[in-house]
Motif scaffolding. Structure first.
Motif, PDB file in Angstrom:
ATOM      1  N   ALA A  52       0.830  -1.220   0.000  1.00 27.48           N
ATOM      2  CA  ALA A  52       0.000   0.000   0.000  1.00 27.48           C
ATOM      3  C   ALA A  52       0.854   1.255   0.000  1.00 27.48           C
ATOM      4  CB  ALA A  52      -0.921  -0.009   1.211  1.00 27.48           C
ATOM      5  N   GLN A  54       3.450   1.783  -1.526  1.00 24.71           N
ATOM      6  CA  GLN A  54       3.960   2.069  -2.870  1.00 24.71           C
ATOM      7  C   GLN A  54       2.916   2.749  -3.759  1.00 24.71           C
ATOM      8  OE1 GLN A  54       5.294  -1.764  -4.177  1.00 24.71           O
ATOM      9  NE2 GLN A  54       6.768  -1.917  -2.509  1.00 24.71           N
ATOM     10  N   LEU A  55       1.687   2.650  -3.337  1.00 21.43           N
ATOM     11  CA  LEU A  55       0.605   3.251  -4.142  1.00 21.43           C
ATOM     12  C   LEU A  55       0.257   4.631  -3.610  1.00 21.43           C
ATOM     13  CD1 LEU A  55      -1.950   0.350  -4.597  1.00 21.43           C
ATOM     14  CD2 LEU A  55      -0.671   1.449  -6.408  1.00 21.43           C
ATOM     15  N   LYS A  56       0.026   5.523  -4.515  1.00 24.45           N
ATOM     16  CA  LYS A  56      -0.377   6.861  -4.110  1.00 24.45           C
ATOM     17  C   LYS A  56      -1.446   7.383  -5.070  1.00 24.45           C
ATOM     18  CE  LYS A  56       1.668  10.854  -2.004  1.00 24.45           C
ATOM     19  NZ  LYS A  56       2.735  11.820  -2.006  1.00 24.45           N
ATOM     20  N   ALA A  57      -2.452   7.960  -4.501  1.00 25.33           N
ATOM     21  CA  ALA A  57      -3.530   8.505  -5.339  1.00 25.33           C
ATOM     22  C   ALA A  57      -3.012   9.676  -6.162  1.00 25.33           C
ATOM     23  CB  ALA A  57      -4.690   8.955  -4.460  1.00 25.33           C
ATOM     24  N   LYS A  58      -3.458   9.740  -7.389  1.00 29.58           N
ATOM     25  CA  LYS A  58      -2.994  10.810  -8.297  1.00 29.58           C
ATOM     26  C   LYS A  58      -3.471  12.175  -7.807  1.00 29.58           C
ATOM     27  CE  LYS A  58      -2.980   8.141 -12.568  1.00 29.58           C
ATOM     28  NZ  LYS A  58      -3.763   7.848 -13.768  1.00 29.58           N
ATOM     29  N   ILE A  61      -6.871  13.492  -9.019  1.00 33.82           N
ATOM     30  CA  ILE A  61      -8.113  13.081  -8.338  1.00 33.82           C
ATOM     31  C   ILE A  61      -8.551  14.185  -7.378  1.00 33.82           C
ATOM     32  CG2 ILE A  61      -9.145  11.389  -6.756  1.00 33.82           C
ATOM     33  CD1 ILE A  61      -7.197   9.314  -7.901  1.00 33.82           C
ATOM     34  N   HIS A  62      -7.567  14.665  -6.618  1.00 34.54           N
ATOM     35  CA  HIS A  62      -7.864  15.725  -5.650  1.00 34.54           C
ATOM     36  C   HIS A  62      -8.342  16.988  -6.359  1.00 34.54           C
ATOM     37  CE1 HIS A  62      -6.434  18.649  -2.366  1.00 34.54           C
ATOM     38  NE2 HIS A  62      -7.626  18.211  -2.060  1.00 34.54           N
ATOM     39  N   ASN A  64      -9.636  17.295  -9.394  1.00 35.26           N
ATOM     40  CA  ASN A  64     -10.957  17.079 -10.008  1.00 35.26           C
ATOM     41  C   ASN A  64     -12.071  17.117  -8.965  1.00 35.26           C
ATOM     42  OD1 ASN A  64      -9.807  16.787 -12.512  1.00 35.26           O
ATOM     43  ND2 ASN A  64      -9.773  14.550 -12.439  1.00 35.26           N
ATOM     44  N   ALA A  65     -11.779  16.515  -7.830  1.00 32.80           N
ATOM     45  CA  ALA A  65     -12.787  16.496  -6.748  1.00 32.80           C
ATOM     46  C   ALA A  65     -13.050  17.916  -6.243  1.00 32.80           C
ATOM     47  CB  ALA A  65     -12.312  15.599  -5.615  1.00 32.80           C
ATOM     48  N   LEU A  66     -11.970  18.689  -6.113  1.00 35.63           N
ATOM     49  CA  LEU A  66     -12.151  20.078  -5.655  1.00 35.63           C
ATOM     50  C   LEU A  66     -12.945  20.900  -6.672  1.00 35.63           C
ATOM     51  CD1 LEU A  66      -8.749  21.102  -4.021  1.00 35.63           C
ATOM     52  CD2 LEU A  66     -10.962  20.929  -2.907  1.00 35.63           C
ATOM     53  N   ALA A  68     -15.125  19.718  -8.689  1.00 38.19           N
ATOM     54  CA  ALA A  68     -16.528  19.262  -8.565  1.00 38.19           C
ATOM     55  C   ALA A  68     -17.208  19.911  -7.365  1.00 38.19           C
ATOM     56  CB  ALA A  68     -16.566  17.748  -8.435  1.00 38.19           C
ATOM     57  N   LEU A  69     -16.438  20.044  -6.290  1.00 38.68           N
ATOM     58  CA  LEU A  69     -16.981  20.672  -5.078  1.00 38.68           C
ATOM     59  C   LEU A  69     -17.323  22.144  -5.343  1.00 38.68           C
ATOM     60  CD1 LEU A  69     -17.620  20.513  -2.033  1.00 38.68           C
ATOM     61  CD2 LEU A  69     -15.229  21.020  -1.579  1.00 38.68           C
ATOM     62  N   ARG A  70     -16.424  22.833  -6.039  1.00 39.92           N
ATOM     63  CA  ARG A  70     -16.680  24.254  -6.361  1.00 39.92           C
ATOM     64  C   ARG A  70     -17.900  24.382  -7.278  1.00 39.92           C
ATOM     65  NH1 ARG A  70     -10.554  24.843  -7.344  1.00 39.92           N
ATOM     66  NH2 ARG A  70      -9.865  25.037  -5.199  1.00 39.92           N
ATOM     67  N   LYS A  72     -20.360  22.369  -7.472  1.00 36.40           N
ATOM     68  CA  LYS A  72     -21.559  22.079  -6.663  1.00 36.40           C
ATOM     69  C   LYS A  72     -21.956  23.308  -5.843  1.00 36.40           C
ATOM     70  CE  LYS A  72     -23.376  18.986  -3.168  1.00 36.40           C
ATOM     71  NZ  LYS A  72     -23.042  18.351  -1.916  1.00 36.40           N
TER      72      LYS A  72
END
Lengths: 231, 200
Positions: A52, A54-58, A61-62, A64-66, A68-70, A72
Motif C-alpha cells: 500500500a 507504494q501506491l499513491k492517489a494521483k 483526483i484531488h 478534479n474532486a475540488l 466538482a466541489l466548487r 456544486k
C-alpha cells in the motif's frame, strides 16, 4: 468465543498469551496452528502495508474532486439566489412612473358607477326600494299556457290555361307502361317501379316523389291518376 | 482548521456539507490512499482502474455529502460507498467476476518454485488473495489491511457479524494452508540471511 480467538491470533503469539488465554486457545486449536495463523496474519498485514505504501492517489483526483466541489457550491448558490429572487421578485419588479400613474387612473375610472352600470341614474338613489329586509313576491305560475295563433299559411289556388305547344307529346301512362302490378281482388298495388315513374317526372327519389311541394298535384299528374285510378 | 489531527472525520464532513474545501482536503488526505489500495486489491491489482474508482468514490462523497449522517462513522460510510461502487462494477461485468460465489476452489498448481524469498511469498499471497471470491476478499482486506472492527465490516458489507467471523476464519484457514510452505521457506531464508549477516 471465536471472536476472542480471532483477536488473540491477530494480536499475540502463543508465548505472549497469559496462562488463562493459552488454556483457552488450547481448548480450541493446537499451539502450532495458533502460531501458524498468527505468523501468517502478521506477515500478510506487513505485506499489505508495504504494498500500500507504494501506491499513491494521483493529484488529479484531488484537483478534479475540488473542481466538482466548487461546481456544486456554485450550483447551490445559484439555486439559492433563484429561490430568493422568486420570493421577492413580485415586489422587486419595477415599472416606469407613468405606467403606474396610468394604471391607477384606469382603475379609478373603471371603478366609477358610470362604467360599472351604464343605466346608472343619480335620481334613482333617492327612491325608496323597500321598508323591510325581506320582500315576498307572490307569483302564480301556470303549468300550461295555451297560445292560439292564426295560421300563417295561406293557400292560394291559381289556375292557368296551357298552350297547345306546351303539351307534352307522350303516350299516356298505363299500368303496363309504368310497370305497376295491382292486386285484382283487393285493388292494392303490389309492385311499383318507381325508377321509371321518376324518370317521367322531376323526381329523383321516392322520398321526393312523396314529399315534393313544387310539382303538380297528384290528381293532375299522370302517374297519380293511374294510382288513384282516375283514368 | 488549525490542527486537523484533533478534528474528527464526522466534524470534517459537517464542514464539507457547508462547502468547506479545506475539510474535504483533510478527508482526502486521510482516506485517498486507503481507498486506492482497497480498490487496487479488489480490482485484482489493476492500478489504473483503482485510480479511476478512487476518483469516483470522492466524487460521490462530494455529491452525497448532504446525505451523510454526522452521528454515524465516516470511515464506515466511505468504505460502504467504495464497496458498493466496486460491487456495481462487478455486477455489470458478471462474466468476468462472480460476486456471489463462495467457492474458493484453487485452480493454480501448488508446485513450489526454486527461489523462495519474500517476493515470492508476496507474489503467492497476491495470487491466493485474488483467487478469493469477492466477499471473502473484501472481508479480508477490510480486516487485515484497514484494521476495521468486525462490526464495521458487517455494516459495510450489510451482513451479520457472525458471517464476517466465519468468512475471516475461512480465509485464514485457506491462506494458512496455501501459504504454509512458502511461509516456512521464507522464514528459513530469513534465518539464512541473518546468519550470513552475523558471519559478515
Amino acid at each position: 468465543m471465536k471472536t476472542k480467538l480471532t483477536e488473540l491470533i491477530e494480536r499475540k503469539s502463543f508465548n505472549e498469551l497469559t496462562k488463562e488465554e493459552q488454556n483457552f486457545v488450547l481448548s480450541e486449536i493446537s499451539e502450532q496452528e495458533f502460531n501458524e495463523k498468527h505468523e501468517l496474519i502478521s506477515q500478510v498485514k506487513g505485506e499489505l502495508k508495504s504494498e500500500a505504501s507504494q501506491l499513491k492517489a494521483k493529484d488529479s483526483i484531488h484537483l478534479n474532486a475540488l473542481a466538482a466541489l466548487r461546481e456544486k457550491k456554485d450550483r447551490e448558490s445559484v439555486e439559492e439566489s433563484d429561490k430568493e429572487k422568486g420570493g421577492a421578485g413580485f415586489f422587486a419588479f419595477k415599472i416606469p412612473l407613468w405606467t403606474a400613474i396610468a394604471a391607477v387612473f384606469m382603475i379609478f375610472i373603471l371603478s366609477t358607477p358610470i362604467f360599472i352600470n351604464s343605466e346608472f341614474d343619480q335620481n334613482k338613489n333617492d327612491e325608496l326600494l323597500a321598508l323591510v329586509d325581506t320582500v315576498y313576491v307572490d307569483k302564480i305560475i301556470r303549468d300550461t299556457i295555451e297560445i292560439t295563433q292564426p295560421a300563417d299559411t295561406v293557400v292560394k289556388m291559381i289556375y292557368t290555361s296551357r298552350d297547345a305547344s306546351d303539351e307534352i307529346t307522350e303516350l299516356p301512362a298505363t299500368i303496363e307502361s309504368l310497370d305497376i302490378k295491382v292486386n285484382e281482388t283487393s285493388g292494392e298495388i303490389i309492385q311499383y317501379n318507381s325508377q321509371s315513374s321518376m324518370s317521367m317526372g322531376s323526381y329523383t327519389s321516392t322520398f321526393d316523389f312523396k314529399s315534393s311541394d313544387t310539382g303538380e298535384s297528384l290528381s293532375e299528374d299522370k302517374i297519380g291518376r293511374v294510382l288513384l285510378r282516375i283514368e | 482548521m488549525t490542527n486537523s489531527n484533533y478534528i474528527t472525520d464526522e466534524q470534517l464532513m459537517s464542514s464539507l456539507q457547508k462547502g468547506d474545501e479545506s475539510a474535504f482536503t483533510i478527508l482526502y488526505e486521510r482516506y485517498s490512499n486507503r481507498i486506492l489500495y482497497f480498490m487496487f486489491k479488489m480490482l485484482r491489482n489493476d492500478e489504473a482502474k483503482a485510480q479511476d474508482f478512487t476518483q469516483d468514490v470522492f466524487m460521490k462523497v462530494i455529491e452525497k455529502a448532504d446525505q451523510f449522517d454526522t452521528n454515524k462513522s465516516f470511515k464506515t460510510w466511505i468504505f460502504t460507498v467504495a464497496a458498493n461502487h466496486c460491487k456495481n462494477y462487478f455486477r455489470s461485468n458478471k462474466q468476468l467476476f462472480d460476486i456471489d460465489s463462495s467457492n474458493n476452489s484453487l485452480v493454480y498448481d501448488d508446485s513450489i518454485e526454486e527461489n523462495y524469498d519474500q517476493k515470492e511469498f508476496k507474489r503467492r499471497l497476491d495470487i491466493e488473495v485474488n483467487k478469493l471470491s469477492y466477499k471473502f476478499k473484501e472481508t479480508f482486506i477490510l480486516r487485515y489491511f484497514e484494521d476495521l472492527k468486525l462490526k464495521e465490516i458487517a455494516e459495510i458489507m450489510d451482513c451479520p457479524v457472525g458471517t464476517i467471523k466465519s468468512r475471516l476464519n475461512h480465509v485464514t484457514q485457506i491462506l494458512a494452508k496455501k501459504l504454509k510452505v512458502y511461509k516456512v521457506l521464507f522464514d528459513s531464508s530469513q534465518v539464512i540471511e541473518k546468519t550470513k549477516e552475523y558471519e559478515d
